[in-house]
Design a protein around this motif. Structure first.
Motif, PDB file in Angstrom:
ATOM      1  N   SER A  86     -37.626  15.501  35.140  1.00  0.00           N
ATOM      2  CA  SER A  86     -37.842  16.910  35.468  1.00  0.00           C
ATOM      3  C   SER A  86     -36.770  17.788  34.854  1.00  0.00           C
ATOM      4  O   SER A  86     -35.602  17.406  34.755  1.00  0.00           O
ATOM      5  CB  SER A  86     -37.843  17.088  36.992  1.00  0.00           C
ATOM      6  N   GLY A  87     -37.180  18.969  34.412  1.00  0.00           N
ATOM      7  CA  GLY A  87     -36.242  19.940  33.874  1.00  0.00           C
ATOM      8  C   GLY A  87     -35.847  19.731  32.431  1.00  0.00           C
ATOM      9  O   GLY A  87     -35.011  20.480  31.917  1.00  0.00           O
ATOM     10  N   THR A  88     -36.406  18.741  31.759  1.00  0.00           N
ATOM     11  CA  THR A  88     -36.055  18.499  30.360  1.00  0.00           C
ATOM     12  C   THR A  88     -37.009  19.268  29.445  1.00  0.00           C
ATOM     13  O   THR A  88     -38.162  19.539  29.811  1.00  0.00           O
ATOM     14  CB  THR A  88     -36.118  17.001  30.024  1.00  0.00           C
ATOM     15  N   PRO A  89     -36.563  19.611  28.240  1.00  0.00           N
ATOM     16  CA  PRO A  89     -37.415  20.343  27.303  1.00  0.00           C
ATOM     17  C   PRO A  89     -38.640  19.529  26.902  1.00  0.00           C
ATOM     18  O   PRO A  89     -38.625  18.295  26.965  1.00  0.00           O
ATOM     19  CB  PRO A  89     -36.491  20.572  26.097  1.00  0.00           C
ATOM     20  N   PRO A  90     -39.705  20.197  26.479  1.00  0.00           N
ATOM     21  CA  PRO A  90     -40.905  19.485  26.008  1.00  0.00           C
ATOM     22  C   PRO A  90     -40.568  18.573  24.836  1.00  0.00           C
ATOM     23  O   PRO A  90     -39.613  18.808  24.087  1.00  0.00           O
ATOM     24  CB  PRO A  90     -41.844  20.620  25.582  1.00  0.00           C
TER      25      PRO A  90
ATOM     26  N   SER B 226     -41.987  18.250  22.024  1.00  0.00           N
ATOM     27  CA  SER B 226     -42.046  18.924  20.721  1.00  0.00           C
ATOM     28  C   SER B 226     -40.714  19.572  20.368  1.00  0.00           C
ATOM     29  O   SER B 226     -40.251  19.504  19.219  1.00  0.00           O
ATOM     30  CB  SER B 226     -43.157  19.971  20.721  1.00  0.00           C
ATOM     31  N   GLU B 227     -40.064  20.171  21.362  1.00  0.00           N
ATOM     32  CA  GLU B 227     -38.763  20.805  21.131  1.00  0.00           C
ATOM     33  C   GLU B 227     -37.684  19.758  20.854  1.00  0.00           C
ATOM     34  O   GLU B 227     -36.836  19.929  19.971  1.00  0.00           O
ATOM     35  CB  GLU B 227     -38.365  21.661  22.331  1.00  0.00           C
ATOM     36  N   GLN B 228     -37.719  18.680  21.627  1.00  0.00           N
ATOM     37  CA  GLN B 228     -36.702  17.654  21.452  1.00  0.00           C
ATOM     38  C   GLN B 228     -36.859  16.932  20.115  1.00  0.00           C
ATOM     39  O   GLN B 228     -35.866  16.598  19.468  1.00  0.00           O
ATOM     40  CB  GLN B 228     -36.760  16.659  22.606  1.00  0.00           C
ATOM     41  N   LEU B 229     -38.083  16.690  19.702  1.00  0.00           N
ATOM     42  CA  LEU B 229     -38.310  16.048  18.413  1.00  0.00           C
ATOM     43  C   LEU B 229     -37.797  16.923  17.270  1.00  0.00           C
ATOM     44  O   LEU B 229     -37.199  16.419  16.305  1.00  0.00           O
ATOM     45  CB  LEU B 229     -39.794  15.758  18.222  1.00  0.00           C
ATOM     46  N   LYS B 230     -37.983  18.218  17.394  1.00  0.00           N
ATOM     47  CA  LYS B 230     -37.475  19.139  16.379  1.00  0.00           C
ATOM     48  C   LYS B 230     -35.949  19.098  16.341  1.00  0.00           C
ATOM     49  O   LYS B 230     -35.338  19.052  15.265  1.00  0.00           O
ATOM     50  CB  LYS B 230     -37.962  20.561  16.668  1.00  0.00           C
ATOM     51  N   MET B 231     -35.331  19.114  17.520  1.00  0.00           N
ATOM     52  CA  MET B 231     -33.870  19.059  17.601  1.00  0.00           C
ATOM     53  C   MET B 231     -33.334  17.772  16.994  1.00  0.00           C
ATOM     54  O   MET B 231     -32.358  17.774  16.238  1.00  0.00           O
ATOM     55  CB  MET B 231     -33.427  19.177  19.061  1.00  0.00           C
ATOM     56  N   LEU B 232     -33.972  16.651  17.327  1.00  0.00           N
ATOM     57  CA  LEU B 232     -33.521  15.371  16.813  1.00  0.00           C
ATOM     58  C   LEU B 232     -33.689  15.273  15.305  1.00  0.00           C
ATOM     59  O   LEU B 232     -32.822  14.727  14.606  1.00  0.00           O
ATOM     60  CB  LEU B 232     -34.280  14.237  17.509  1.00  0.00           C
ATOM     61  N   ASN B 233     -34.788  15.790  14.807  1.00  0.00           N
ATOM     62  CA  ASN B 233     -35.021  15.750  13.366  1.00  0.00           C
ATOM     63  C   ASN B 233     -33.919  16.511  12.631  1.00  0.00           C
ATOM     64  O   ASN B 233     -33.402  16.044  11.604  1.00  0.00           O
ATOM     65  CB  ASN B 233     -36.389  16.350  13.040  1.00  0.00           C
ATOM     66  N   ILE B 234     -33.537  17.669  13.167  1.00  0.00           N
ATOM     67  CA  ILE B 234     -32.456  18.454  12.558  1.00  0.00           C
ATOM     68  C   ILE B 234     -31.127  17.706  12.652  1.00  0.00           C
ATOM     69  O   ILE B 234     -30.353  17.647  11.695  1.00  0.00           O
ATOM     70  CB  ILE B 234     -32.352  19.831  13.245  1.00  0.00           C
ATOM     71  N   ALA B 235     -30.867  17.119  13.832  1.00  0.00           N
ATOM     72  CA  ALA B 235     -29.601  16.411  14.040  1.00  0.00           C
ATOM     73  C   ALA B 235     -29.429  15.272  13.040  1.00  0.00           C
ATOM     74  O   ALA B 235     -28.337  15.088  12.482  1.00  0.00           O
ATOM     75  CB  ALA B 235     -29.533  15.881  15.469  1.00  0.00           C
ATOM     76  N   PHE B 236     -30.506  14.514  12.788  1.00  0.00           N
ATOM     77  CA  PHE B 236     -30.386  13.328  11.951  1.00  0.00           C
ATOM     78  C   PHE B 236     -30.578  13.605  10.469  1.00  0.00           C
ATOM     79  O   PHE B 236     -30.056  12.859   9.635  1.00  0.00           O
ATOM     80  CB  PHE B 236     -31.376  12.261  12.422  1.00  0.00           C
TER      81      PHE B 236
END
Length: 332
Positions: free
Chosen positions: A129-133, A135-145
């Motif tokens: 609960s309370g975590t981002p969707p 789709s948002e997390q996948l975008k963040m991870l893609n940028i991070a890596f």
């Protein structure tokens, strides 16, 4: 089983701390956390944990038994505001390269405060609960890596939500890791602390079964997996998984200093003597106590069931291979 004597164990951290970082063979700690402070932390008596019995009628949580009034040695938490500085100083002194996990902005603070190459950055998705969707997390991870230089997807704490790593609800994250050729570090095993049903009602010990990784590995055969805490205490299932999957490694973080020393040695020795000495990686699960690093390294260095080559592999070479570092240094 060969084991450490009390005298050699107690002398391990002190013996290890004689030289400066430039004189030491390098060590890789594959399991650290980008924390600022740990206000909850108390002095710790390493390798003296006890899961004490409790009565639910008392209305009290069971105690993990880390903090004790009288023990030797005892590890102390850093002073407020000095944790990161103290840990980075220990890493420099001990010539440790650390894989540091956390939110990207927090991990970057550690990178900026450390000499170049001392911190290997890691970050992961969150569930519950309370975590981002997703789709948002996948975008963040893609940028991070792909842009920001992050190297490991971890720590992945699905067990705390009682979720199997093979659950299809999280498969898109592992698919991304496989596509980008990023290793994943998954919490499996220890963590209940004798009070899971009170403090962590979603936690399930059964969700730490290493064999739950099998379907994930079948779907993503090129995925490199770091089983955090070596799946403790499920040794037979851990060995079964290692036998079937040559690109699965384990770290001995957390368990190396938490549990009774004979139990720690017994667990590591089982893995090594079963033929998996090249897939055991050193780690601390560094959380609050700067002295934890030297203490934990000392346990490996003084393990009389390990050869000098095996110690070197556990402290550096195996992780360098898993992380695909260019500077694999043998000997020391």
């Amino acid at each position: 089983m060969a084991a450490l004597t009390a005298l050699s164990w107690l002398g391990a951290p002190a013996a290890f701390a004689q030289n400066t970082g430039s004189e030491r063979a390098p060590v890789i700690d594959v399991h650290m956390h980008a924390m600022e402070d740990a206000p909850w932390a108390q002095p710790v008596c390493p390798n003296q944990s006890k899961f004490l019995a409790s009565d639910p009628r008392d209305g009290k949580e069971a105690s993990f038994g880390w903090s004790q009034e009288d023990c030797t040695p005892k590890l102390y938490p850093a002073k407020k505001g000095e944790y990161r500085k103290d840990v980075l100083a220990e890493m420099e002194r001990l010539n440790v390269i650390g894989v540091v996990f956390g939110q990207p902005e927090e991990v970057k603070k550690w990178q900026e405060a450390a000499p170049p190459g001392r911190v290997i950055p890691g970050t992961a998705f969150q569930t519950g609960s309370g975590t981002p969707p997703a789709s948002e997390q996948l975008k963040m991870l893609n940028i991070a890596f792909t842009r920001d230089g992050f190297k490991v997807m971890g720590e992945i704490g699905l067990q705390y939500q009682g979720t199997s790593p093979s659950d299809m609800s999280v498969d898109s994250y592992f698919a991304l890791a496989e596509k980008l050729d990023v290793p994943v570090a998954i919490h499996m095993g220890t963590g209940g602390s004798g009070r899971a049903n009170v403090a962590m009602p979603a936690f399930r010990g059964s969700a730490g079964n290493p064999l739950l990784l099998e379907e994930l590995l079948a779907r993503h055969p090129r995925l490199r997996v770091q089983v955090m805490h070596a799946g403790y205490p499920m040794i037979d299932n851990m060995l079964t998984l290692l036998q079937a999957n040559s690109h699965v490694y384990v770290d001995i973080a957390g368990l190396i200093w938490s549990y009774p020393l004979k139990e720690v040695n017994r667990y590591i020795q089982r893995i090594v003597e079963a033929g998996f000495e090249d897939r055991v990686m050193f780690g601390t699960d560094q959380l609050a106590w700067p002295g934890l690093m030297a203490y934990s390294i000392g346990i490996v260095q003084n393990a009389d069931y390990l050869t000098s080559e095996q110690k070197r592999d556990i402290l550096y070479n195996n992780a360098a291979r898993f992380l695909r570092l260019d500077h694999i240094a043998k000997g020391g």
